[in-house]
Design a protein around this motif. Structure first.
Motif, PDB file in Angstrom:
ATOM      1  N   PRO A   1       0.975  -9.657 -24.924  1.00 61.17           N
ATOM      2  CA  PRO A   1      -0.452  -9.337 -24.783  1.00 61.17           C
ATOM      3  C   PRO A   1      -1.057  -9.842 -23.480  1.00 61.17           C
ATOM      4  N   TRP A   2      -0.668 -11.036 -23.050  1.00 65.73           N
ATOM      5  CA  TRP A   2      -1.178 -11.565 -21.787  1.00 65.73           C
ATOM      6  C   TRP A   2      -0.587 -10.812 -20.608  1.00 65.73           C
ATOM      7  N   ARG A   3       0.664 -10.421 -20.746  1.00 66.62           N
ATOM      8  CA  ARG A   3       1.281  -9.639 -19.672  1.00 66.62           C
ATOM      9  C   ARG A   3       0.574  -8.292 -19.521  1.00 66.62           C
ATOM     10  N   ALA A   4       0.170  -7.711 -20.638  1.00 64.13           N
ATOM     11  CA  ALA A   4      -0.552  -6.439 -20.581  1.00 64.13           C
ATOM     12  C   ALA A   4      -1.866  -6.591 -19.818  1.00 64.13           C
ATOM     13  N   LEU A   5      -2.533  -7.724 -19.987  1.00 66.69           N
ATOM     14  CA  LEU A   5      -3.773  -7.965 -19.253  1.00 66.69           C
ATOM     15  C   LEU A   5      -3.501  -8.136 -17.763  1.00 66.69           C
ATOM     16  N   ARG A   6      -2.396  -8.795 -17.403  1.00 59.72           N
ATOM     17  CA  ARG A   6      -2.052  -8.934 -15.984  1.00 59.72           C
ATOM     18  C   ARG A   6      -1.758  -7.566 -15.378  1.00 59.72           C
ATOM     19  N   ILE A   7      -1.050  -6.709 -16.135  1.00 59.22           N
ATOM     20  CA  ILE A   7      -0.771  -5.356 -15.651  1.00 59.22           C
ATOM     21  C   ILE A   7      -2.077  -4.599 -15.432  1.00 59.22           C
ATOM     22  N   LEU A   8      -2.983  -4.691 -16.400  1.00 65.60           N
ATOM     23  CA  LEU A   8      -4.274  -4.033 -16.264  1.00 65.60           C
ATOM     24  C   LEU A   8      -5.020  -4.538 -15.036  1.00 65.60           C
ATOM     25  N   SER A   9      -4.968  -5.857 -14.794  1.00 66.14           N
ATOM     26  CA  SER A   9      -5.685  -6.413 -13.646  1.00 66.14           C
ATOM     27  C   SER A   9      -5.130  -5.889 -12.335  1.00 66.14           C
ATOM     28  N   GLU A  10      -3.813  -5.598 -12.277  1.00 63.20           N
ATOM     29  CA  GLU A  10      -3.242  -5.050 -11.046  1.00 63.20           C
ATOM     30  C   GLU A  10      -3.780  -3.647 -10.767  1.00 63.20           C
ATOM     31  N   PHE A  11      -3.902  -2.844 -11.818  1.00 66.35           N
ATOM     32  CA  PHE A  11      -4.479  -1.512 -11.630  1.00 66.35           C
ATOM     33  C   PHE A  11      -5.940  -1.607 -11.201  1.00 66.35           C
ATOM     34  N   VAL A  12      -6.684  -2.497 -11.844  1.00 67.63           N
ATOM     35  CA  VAL A  12      -8.103  -2.641 -11.499  1.00 67.63           C
ATOM     36  C   VAL A  12      -8.259  -3.093 -10.055  1.00 67.63           C
ATOM     37  N   ASP A  13      -7.503  -4.116  -9.646  1.00 65.77           N
ATOM     38  CA  ASP A  13      -7.586  -4.614  -8.270  1.00 65.77           C
ATOM     39  C   ASP A  13      -7.172  -3.542  -7.271  1.00 65.77           C
ATOM     40  N   GLY A  14      -6.093  -2.820  -7.598  1.00 62.66           N
ATOM     41  CA  GLY A  14      -5.628  -1.770  -6.688  1.00 62.66           C
ATOM     42  C   GLY A  14      -6.626  -0.637  -6.551  1.00 62.66           C
ATOM     43  N   PHE A  15      -7.160  -0.167  -7.685  1.00 64.81           N
ATOM     44  CA  PHE A  15      -8.155   0.908  -7.637  1.00 64.81           C
ATOM     45  C   PHE A  15      -9.393   0.469  -6.863  1.00 64.81           C
ATOM     46  N   ASP A  16      -9.827  -0.765  -7.114  1.00 60.19           N
ATOM     47  CA  ASP A  16     -11.029  -1.274  -6.461  1.00 60.19           C
ATOM     48  C   ASP A  16     -10.839  -1.363  -4.946  1.00 60.19           C
ATOM     49  N   ALA A  17      -9.647  -1.795  -4.515  1.00 60.19           N
ATOM     50  CA  ALA A  17      -9.406  -1.985  -3.085  1.00 60.19           C
ATOM     51  C   ALA A  17      -9.196  -0.667  -2.347  1.00 60.19           C
ATOM     52  N   LEU A  18      -8.543   0.298  -2.987  1.00 60.11           N
ATOM     53  CA  LEU A  18      -8.104   1.497  -2.274  1.00 60.11           C
ATOM     54  C   LEU A  18      -8.988   2.720  -2.489  1.00 60.11           C
ATOM     55  N   ALA A  19      -9.927   2.639  -3.419  1.00 57.27           N
ATOM     56  CA  ALA A  19     -10.730   3.813  -3.740  1.00 57.27           C
ATOM     57  C   ALA A  19     -11.570   4.302  -2.573  1.00 57.27           C
ATOM     58  N   VAL A  20     -11.834   3.438  -1.594  1.00 60.52           N
ATOM     59  CA  VAL A  20     -12.722   3.825  -0.489  1.00 60.52           C
ATOM     60  C   VAL A  20     -11.980   3.965   0.843  1.00 60.52           C
ATOM     61  N   VAL A  21     -10.642   4.063   0.811  1.00 60.88           N
ATOM     62  CA  VAL A  21      -9.925   4.120   2.085  1.00 60.88           C
ATOM     63  C   VAL A  21     -10.080   5.472   2.781  1.00 60.88           C
ATOM     64  N   GLY A  22     -10.495   6.506   2.038  1.00 61.58           N
ATOM     65  CA  GLY A  22     -10.621   7.821   2.656  1.00 61.58           C
ATOM     66  C   GLY A  22      -9.289   8.535   2.712  1.00 61.58           C
ATOM     67  N   PRO A  23      -9.202   9.630   3.464  1.00 61.80           N
ATOM     68  CA  PRO A  23      -7.937  10.360   3.605  1.00 61.80           C
ATOM     69  C   PRO A  23      -6.831   9.416   4.070  1.00 61.80           C
ATOM     70  N   ALA A  24      -5.663   9.503   3.432  1.00 61.73           N
ATOM     71  CA  ALA A  24      -4.589   8.550   3.723  1.00 61.73           C
ATOM     72  C   ALA A  24      -3.230   9.211   3.583  1.00 61.73           C
ATOM     73  N   VAL A  25      -2.266   8.653   4.289  1.00 61.30           N
ATOM     74  CA  VAL A  25      -0.873   9.083   4.212  1.00 61.30           C
ATOM     75  C   VAL A  25      -0.023   7.855   3.936  1.00 61.30           C
ATOM     76  N   THR A  26       0.878   7.969   2.962  1.00 56.87           N
ATOM     77  CA  THR A  26       1.785   6.869   2.649  1.00 56.87           C
ATOM     78  C   THR A  26       3.089   7.071   3.423  1.00 56.87           C
ATOM     79  N   VAL A  27       3.503   6.021   4.107  1.00 55.03           N
ATOM     80  CA  VAL A  27       4.727   6.057   4.919  1.00 55.03           C
ATOM     81  C   VAL A  27       5.737   5.091   4.320  1.00 55.03           C
ATOM     82  N   PHE A  28       6.932   5.586   4.004  1.00 57.39           N
ATOM     83  CA  PHE A  28       7.998   4.778   3.434  1.00 57.39           C
ATOM     84  C   PHE A  28       9.140   4.638   4.438  1.00 57.39           C
ATOM     85  N   GLY A  29       9.920   3.579   4.265  1.00 59.62           N
ATOM     86  CA  GLY A  29      11.074   3.370   5.131  1.00 59.62           C
ATOM     87  C   GLY A  29      11.665   1.996   4.903  1.00 59.62           C
ATOM     88  N   SER A  30      12.773   1.737   5.556  1.00 62.45           N
ATOM     89  CA  SER A  30      13.539   0.522   5.319  1.00 62.45           C
ATOM     90  C   SER A  30      12.859  -0.720   5.880  1.00 62.45           C
TER      91      SER A  30
END
Length: 300
Positions: free
Chosen positions: A86-115
């Motif tokens: 149950p506590w782990r589920a709350l930590r998982i939820l907090s990661e989504f909340v923090d991520g959504f809060d931080a990235l929701a206003v970045v505007g148009p974006a491209v994700t770049v992957f690589g080694s």
């Protein structure tokens, strides 16, 4: 493409990573660290949003160095399992909340992957840097895993192009700071929460040569597009010599076996030219802007 405002705030990490640290590829993952400075003083350890000093590490030594993903999938005796999840589920939820809060206003974006193993003197690093710079000049934020190698190159180019440089870092047993070219950094314990951010806030994927983690992110994006879970956006492979064998295998083995359809191969673009990468994404952005704006339920 949705019309988003430029970010007004965000967490940043101004520390420069120790150049003596060994680099290891985990897709958009992290690289092991070596102590520098005083050899008798253990390094601080990052754990999610916490930083554990030497004394704390000693006091908590019994907990081990397992990642949060390992703990999630580990099978234990029933009482302990029920008490911890149950506590782990709350930590998982907090990661989504923090991520959504931080990235929701970045505007148009491209994700770049690589080694993460790509060295600064490798041509792939310079290619990533050029792509990041071109995308920034076209008005895109650049999102990476925040680590070294190709990710650092893309973040560096984004800064040079005057754009927003975003890094979504991951906690691994071998610690690593976010690279010094990240303007907005977000820390994650769980890969699945982190990968959601890569997809949800990207208008395109650019895939540079990489290892298992890069392949994981590539095929997750293709699966989401193929199954209609996300809108069809560009997935651009950079490096024909590196990726040609994979594409040939998909065409010569998977397609005849009926594992994929012919149109699935059209989901991928292949090029060696950073200018063509930028052009493909510009054309898609122009078409998307003319369509109905993407709604919040774009990831179903």
């Amino acid at each position: 493409m949705t019309d988003r405002r430029a970010p007004s705030r965000g967490r940043t990490d101004g520390k420069r990573p120790d150049k003596s640290r060994k680099q290891a590829d985990a897709g958009q993952g992290a690289a092991p660290a070596e102590a520098t400075g005083q050899p008798d003083q253990p390094l601080q350890r990052r754990s999610g949003r916490l930083v554990l000093g030497p004394r704390a590490a000693q006091q908590l030594a019994g907990r081990g160095r397992a990642t949060e993903d390992e703990k999630l999938f580990e099978r234990r005796n029933r009482p302990a399992f029920l008490d911890s999840d149950p506590w782990r589920a709350l930590r998982i939820l907090s990661e989504f909340v923090d991520g959504f809060d931080a990235l929701a206003v970045v505007g148009p974006a491209v994700t770049v992957f690589g080694s993460a193993r790509t060295k600064p003197d490798d041509p792939v690093y310079e290619t990533a840097r050029t792509i990041g710079r071109l995308l920034a000049r076209d008005g895109f934020a650049v999102i990476t895993g925040g680590g070294p190698g190709a990710m650092e190159g893309a973040n560096r180019g984004a800064q040079e192009g005057g754009g927003l440089s975003v890094g979504c870092n991951i906690e691994l047993p071998h610690e690593q700071a976010i690279n010094p070219y990240v303007d907005l950094g977000v820390e994650f314990r769980y890969f699945f929460a982190r990968k959601t951010m890569f997809v949800k806030y990207a208008d395109a994927f650019v895939i540079l040569p990489g290892g298992f983690g890069t392949l994981d992110e590539l095929f997750e994006a293709l699966t989401l597009i193929q199954t209609g879970k996300v809108r069809h956006f560009p997935v651009v492979l950079v490096g024909s010599r590196y990726w040609r064998g994979l594409l040939d295998w998909m065409r010569d083995v998977q397609l005849p076996a009926g594992a994929i359809a012919a149109e699935d191969l059209e989901l991928l673009k292949l090029t060696d030219d950073p200018e063509e990468v930028a052009s493909i994404i510009r054309e898609y952005a122009a078409l998307a802007a003319a369509d109905t704006p993407i709604q919040e339920d774009e990831i179903r």
